[in-house]
Structure formats: C-alpha cells, structure tokens
Design an enzyme around this catalytic site. Structure first.
Site, mmCIF file in Angstrom:
data_model
loop_
_atom_site.group_PDB
_atom_site.id
_atom_site.type_symbol
_atom_site.label_atom_id
_atom_site.label_comp_id
_atom_site.label_asym_id
_atom_site.label_seq_id
_atom_site.Cartn_x
_atom_site.Cartn_y
_atom_site.Cartn_z
ATOM 1 N N SER A 576 -55.643 -10.142 -112.233
ATOM 2 C CA SER A 576 -56.057 -9.187 -111.946
ATOM 3 C C SER A 576 -55.646 -8.169 -112.757
ATOM 4 O O SER A 576 -55.559 -8.562 -114.090
ATOM 5 C CB SER A 576 -54.901 -9.026 -110.739
ATOM 6 O OG SER A 576 -55.386 -7.998 -109.831
ATOM 7 N N TYR A 589 -46.215 -9.078 -107.611
ATOM 8 C CA TYR A 589 -47.797 -9.624 -108.113
ATOM 9 C C TYR A 589 -47.940 -9.431 -109.371
ATOM 10 O O TYR A 589 -48.773 -10.245 -110.378
ATOM 11 C CB TYR A 589 -47.944 -9.242 -107.116
ATOM 12 C CG TYR A 589 -49.748 -9.465 -107.093
ATOM 13 C CD1 TYR A 589 -50.765 -10.711 -106.906
ATOM 14 C CD2 TYR A 589 -50.541 -8.051 -107.590
ATOM 15 C CE1 TYR A 589 -51.775 -11.069 -107.138
ATOM 16 C CE2 TYR A 589 -52.112 -8.687 -107.200
ATOM 17 C CZ TYR A 589 -52.493 -9.796 -106.950
ATOM 18 O OH TYR A 589 -53.904 -10.093 -107.244
#
Length: 699
Positions: A576, A589
């Site tokens: 990501s 995250y």
C-alpha cells in the site's frame, strides 16, 4: 474383469421426438454429442462421425452428395455445427484416380481441400477417406475400451469372430490414412451384411442407413463386448494385487512431495502443469503383479499413444515400506534415464525425413500404491493424457484377462508420433501465451484486486489457485473465471493466511491440482482506522497477523516449493501507499504495511541465489470491487476527511498528482508485469500504482 466403470451397460440416449425436428446435419451433431458424452465410448478428441447428405450446390443449384465429417482436431462430445468439414462425395471418389499407392498416401491429405463443399473453412481430418469410402450414409468411428481390449489382444481376429460372428469384421493394423480408407471400402463391398469392423490395435467402425441406426449399432456392439468380457474375464486384474494401496491421505501426501520435484526436473525447456489421479482403475494397476511388464509394453491405440508417449515412467517407490526421501533422491537419475531411453528409441526408429526429436520427458508417471501423475504444457492436456492412460489401463486389463495384451510395435509407434502430417499439425498450433504452463496462487483471490489479478494472469495462459477466507465470494469468483477461461485453469482453496496449518494445506491443494507453483501473489488484506489512543490490542494484532504474519507464512510455503522445484520463482506482494507514507488515524495498518514491504526486501535478498524474485506493488484508494472498502473502513476514512462516503472516490482522485482513479485492473497489470518475464531482471523493487503521490515516492 474390466474396470467397474466398464461393467455397466451403455444407455441408449436417443430421443426420437428430439431428433425428428432436426435436419440431417443436426442429427449428425446430436449423434456425435451423445456418443462423446461417455468416455467408455471414446475419449476427448478421439473418434469421428460422419453423414452423407444430399444438398443443393451453391454454384450450380444441382443436388449433390456431401460428406459431413468431424473436422481435424475436434471432439465429438463438444463439437458444434462449425466443427464439421463438408466435402463433395463425387470429388472424394475421384481421388481414387490419382492415388499413386501406399508409399504416397500422405500426399492425398493435400487434395482434401480441393473437395471442400460451400467454402467450408473447417479442415478435414486424415480419417476423412475412412468415412467417405464406407458405402453407408452414417458412419461412427469410436475408441471404446472394451473394443480396443479385443483389438489389442494377440488373437484379436479370432476374438472378434467369436464375439460378433459375421456381423462385425476385422482388419489388421494399418496406420490411419488413405490406404486404410480403401481397405474399409473394399471390406464393405465384400461383406455387405456386416454392420461394422474392428481395426487391430485401433478401434471400431460401425454404420447404418440412418443416424439412429448408426448410433444404436455403435451402442449395441460396445455393450456386447462389455457383456462378453464380464462373462469371460474372471481372472484377477493384472495377475492380482501384490502391493498395498496407501490410505487416501497418504497417497496425496506422497503426490504433493513428488509432483513439484518432477515438475522442476522436466520443465527446463517448457513449463509443465501436472495432474494427479488415484482412481480405482489406476490403483488396481499400480499395485498388481503384472504392472511393470504391462507398463513397459506401452499403449496400443494410436490416440492413446499420441497423448501418453511411448511408455510411462514407473517411479521407484515401495508402499510396503514408504521412504519418500529415498524416492525423491532417486528422481533425477530416473528421469535422466528415461530421457536417454527415449533418445535411443528416436535414434533406432528415425527416418531420413523425420522431424527433430521432441521433448524426451515422460508424460505419465506411475507410483506403486499411490497413483498416476501426468505432466503436459497445460492442465487440460495433462488431465486428458491421464484419461487416455486410464483407457489404456482398461484395455490392458481386458486384453490380458482373456488373451495376451499386445502394445503397438515400436516402429509403428514412432511413425505415428513423428508422422510428418502430425508434425505439420503441431506446427499450425498457435504460439503459447506468455504465462502458459505457469501456476500462480493468489491470496485474497475473491476480492477486487485478487480477482482482477487472477483474470489477467489467466489471460496469458497461467493456471491460478484462488485463496480466500470468504467461501461464498471464493466460489463466485471461481465460477466467473472458469466460465471465462475454462475450468481446467482455476481452482479455489479456502485459506486463512494467519493459520500455519491452513496455509500448508492450501498450498498442498495447489500442488495436487497443478503439480507445482511459479508465482505467489500475496494480496490478502484488511483495513482499519482508529486514533492511536483508540487502537485496541486486538485491532493492532489483527493488522499484524494478516498483513505481516500472513505474508510471512504464505511466502515461506512458496519458498519451500520453489526450492524443491529448483526452477526459480516469483513473489509479488500487494502492499500500500501507506507502507511508505504515513496516514493519520491508521497506525496499525500503516505499520503492518511497512513490515510487509520490508519483508519483501528481505525475501528478495534470500531468494536471489535460487532465481526467486520478490517485488511489491503499492496501490492506493482502489475502491471499486474491493472488499476492504466496504462497511466501516469506508465510513472511517470518510469521517477522517470529514466528508460523505460517496465523495471518497472523487477525493482520492483529486488528491492524486494525475487526477485519475485507480482500479483493480490497474493493480493487476503491474502484478502481471512483475510476475512475467518482462521483469526477469527485477527483484526487490516497488511499483506505485496510485495515480501519483509525492509522499510515497521511493527513496
């Protein structure tokens, strides 16, 4: 006795009401599909059907006789109307006037296009003369196990007469072609009451005045053969069992260890895909007294032989005292010996104009007490090769139970395998796709990026294992991809990437399905959003479990397989933007994604010496089709930016430097690049697919 599958009689599936409304060509199609629906009648791609039909000539307007016959390379079970070649019968008969004899019969194939009716582009098969010169309107040529068991017996002529009397004739072995067509025509003229003929070491021809009569004759004759074997073949199959059959779990465990090693040893020049079969027919064979002697004889029917090669490779494994490590250690020498034996066979049998020697590796690998593995350029071919060898096993079972089984003579086998017409057919095959023969496993495979990635890899010929924890979405994704690319190319496994046992089991299922692994796309994910003081330990652990530990577990399993195969490997992590650029309210995250990226760098270092490449794709804001962008995560991110959830996509688009939305297909394209040979000299790299974000530029 024959295989239990053979013991049951064939059903007559003809429906008069359905057939009545059809044209003659449509009844040919109907008959073909019925016959091809049962592997006891003929296997995939085997056999031919035909009908002689009166039609209006599009050029002259006259009524002419036209032969409709299955075209080259077709399958009677799945054929459609466009799968039939159509030829003028008067022109086919005229070919007899220019035939120069058996030494020149191959040149007759070149004349078949001159006989084409109505500009039909479907190429006629080499069996066309066999149908044309039988003076009956409807002809079936099938390869039933029960008939080939007669045809492959040492006294096949006597057995044919004993079982069928004068109803079914017998012709000695002759390679398919123009000369055999003349033989069939001559037989029919000399035996006008005959309803068919057994071709030695080959198969069955039957005929009739109507489509229904031809179909019912075929079914009747095969059933009579089945019944005869059922009554006469009462001895233990293959001389009786002398070795035990391992339990199912033990069989699959052995197969999972052997298949990737075999695949690595035989895939140097062409990537191979595997298939495993431990059905009862195979197990009866590989545990029997006569197994070794029969396997060495090879197959008899040309269709069987072309799919399974001169003979199988029997793996040295003792089910009475299993020692898989010893067997694994012996595989390189065994496979090298097979290749040397194949090269010697080529050297003994080659002719002045023979094509160059092809792949010398075995197609069929037989393991006592375990089963059969087959390897080929793609899954469908590997599976079908296995099916053909099961047919060959059934033939050997029947023939050796009532007579002596006779394989195809070596020179005849070679002349078929290296037939110039067969070589020309192979040369016409389309060029393999860029990932043909490759096997990929995609975690998070039922989500937007995972499914798009699987689709992209399958477009290039890869076989894909979808791994996901969502069973409903997994089944839906598998069904969609199977419908688009074919069932042979996709499998689904339910896998929780945080469970060591589930990961090991899922990769084992992949090995059993396709024989090995080339590409791992680690894509399983989640998303969470919370201020640090509101981040619970369970939320933190969940992110680390899935995005760090999960990626570690699947990578470790992939590395183990890659090292066993000794053929390199390819890992692509879907990370990501947040792994490089921190975001507020998402500490768990972002930290887990950063760990994922660093794990990829470590693995790139470890894998390089074994040609295992590891790279990363960094997406950002892929909303469409994403499972993580549903529910709370979408709402949380909208809340973090103080906006409505429906405005999120536009927000991310406008935030990007290129002002463009990012879709699953965009991520899949980057993954494909990293998984393909286009990036063969890249490892440890990161590709950002985020429409431009200066914060996540790699440094």
């Amino acid at each position: 006795m024959l295989d239990k599958r053979q013991g049951a009689r064939l059903a007559n599936l003809w429906d008069d009401a359905k057939a009545a409304a059809m044209s003659e060509p449509e009844r040919l199609l109907y008959r073909s599909n019925l016959l091809g629906s049962d592997k006891r009648i003929t296997n995939y791609g085997g056999g031919n059907t035909s009908a002689k039909v009166m039609e209006k000539d599009p050029l002259t307007g006259e009524t002419v006789e036209v032969l409709w016959v299955k075209g080259s390379g077709g399958d009677v079970g799945t054929i459609k109307m466009d799968g039939f070649a159509t030829l003028y019968m008067d022109k086919l008969r005229a070919l007899k006037g220019i035939y120069r004899g058996v030494e020149f019969e191959d040149e007759m194939v070149g004349y078949l296009p001159h006989c084409t009716f109505n500009l039909n582009p479907r190429a006629a098969s080499i069996d066309t003369p066999l149908h044309a010169y039988v003076p009956k309107a409807h002809v079936d040529h099938m390869h039933p196990d029960a008939i080939i068991a007669i045809a492959a017996s040492q006294n096949s002529k006597d057995l044919t007469r004993k079982i069928f009397g004068d109803e079914i004739g017998w012709l000695p072995w002759k390679r398919p072609g123009y000369e055999l067509g003349l033989w069939l025509g001559k037989f029919c003229l000399e035996n006008p009451k005959a309803r068919g003929v057994v071709l030695e070491s080959h198969g069955l021809f039957t005929w009739g005045d109507t489509a229904k009569e031809a179909y019912e004759t075929t079914i009747e004759i095969i059933n009579r053969a089945i019944a005869w074997f059922e009554a006469e073949n009462t001895v233990p199959a293959f001389g009786g069992a002398i070795k035990p059959i391992l339990e199912a779990a033990e069989r699959t465990a052995v197969a999972k260890r052997l298949m990737p090693v075999i695949r690595g040893l035989i895939s140097a020049d062409e990537n191979k895909v595997g298939h495993f079969d431990d059905g009862q027919a195979v197990l009866d064979f590989v545990t029997s007294r006569d197994f070794g002697a029969l396997a060495a004889l090879g197959t008899s029917c040309p269709d069987h032989f072309l799919r399974t090669k001169i003979r199988p490779l029997v793996i040295d494994f003792d089910p009475t005292a299993p020692d898989i490590e010893r067997t694994l250690a012996g595989l390189p020498e065994a496979i090298a010996a097979y290749r040397a034996d194949y090269a010697a066979y080529y050297g003994r049998c080659k002719r002045a104009d023979s094509p160059a020697m092809r792949d010398p590796n075995a197609v069929v690998y037989l393991v006592p007490g375990v089963g059969m593995m087959t390897f080929a350029k793609d899954k469908a071919t590997a599976r079908i090769s296995g099916e053909f060898y099961v047919n060959a096993i059934n033939v050997m079972r029947g023939a050796s139970g009532v007579s002596t089984y006779v394989g195809l003579p070596e020179q005849e086998a070679f002349d078929i395998e290296y037939w110039l017409l067969e070589e020309a057919k192979l040369q016409r095959m389309p060029k393999p796709k860029s990932l043909a023969g490759r096997v990929a496993l995609v975690t998070g495979g039922a989500g937007g990026i995972g499914k798009a990635t699987a689709d992209r890899l399958m477009q290039e010929g890869a076989c894909v294992v979808l791994a996901d924890i969502d069973q409903g979405a997994l089944e839906a994704a598998e069904g969609q991809l199977a419908a688009r690319h074919g069932k042979d190319f996709v499998r689904a496994v339910n896998m929780n990437v945080t469970s060591e046992a589930a990961v090991e089991s899922g990769f084992g299922d992949a090995l059993l399905a396709f024989g090995g692994l080339d590409i791992l796309v680690s894509n399983a994910g989640l998303a969470s959003s919370a201020a640090i003081e509101d981040t619970t330990l369970s939320l933190w652990n969940k992110n680390i479990d899935i995005l760090a530990t999960g990626y570690f577990l699947v990578s470790r399993e992939a590395f183990r397989i890659f090292r066993a195969q000794k053929a390199g490997g390819n890992v692509v992590f879907v990370a990501s933007k947040n792994g490089l650029a921190a975001s507020p309210g998402a500490a768990a995250y972002c930290t887990a994604k950063a760990a994922e990226i660093h794990l990829a760098r470590c693995l790139a270092l470890e894998g390089a010496s074994a040609q295992i490449r590891v790279n990363v794709v960094n997406p950002d804001a892929v909303l469409r089709g994403s499972k993580i962008w549903t529910g709370e995560w979408k709402e949380q991110r909208a809340a973090a930016y103080n906006m409505d959830v429906d405005a999120l996509e536009a927000h991310y688009r406008e935030r990007s430097m290129l002002k463009r939305s990012v879709f699953p297909e965009d991520i899949a394209e980057a993954i494909f690049f990293l998984a393909s040979d286009m990036s063969a000299k890249s490892t440890g790299n990161i590709i950002n697919v985020d429409a431009g974000n200066a914060q996540s530029f790699t440094r």
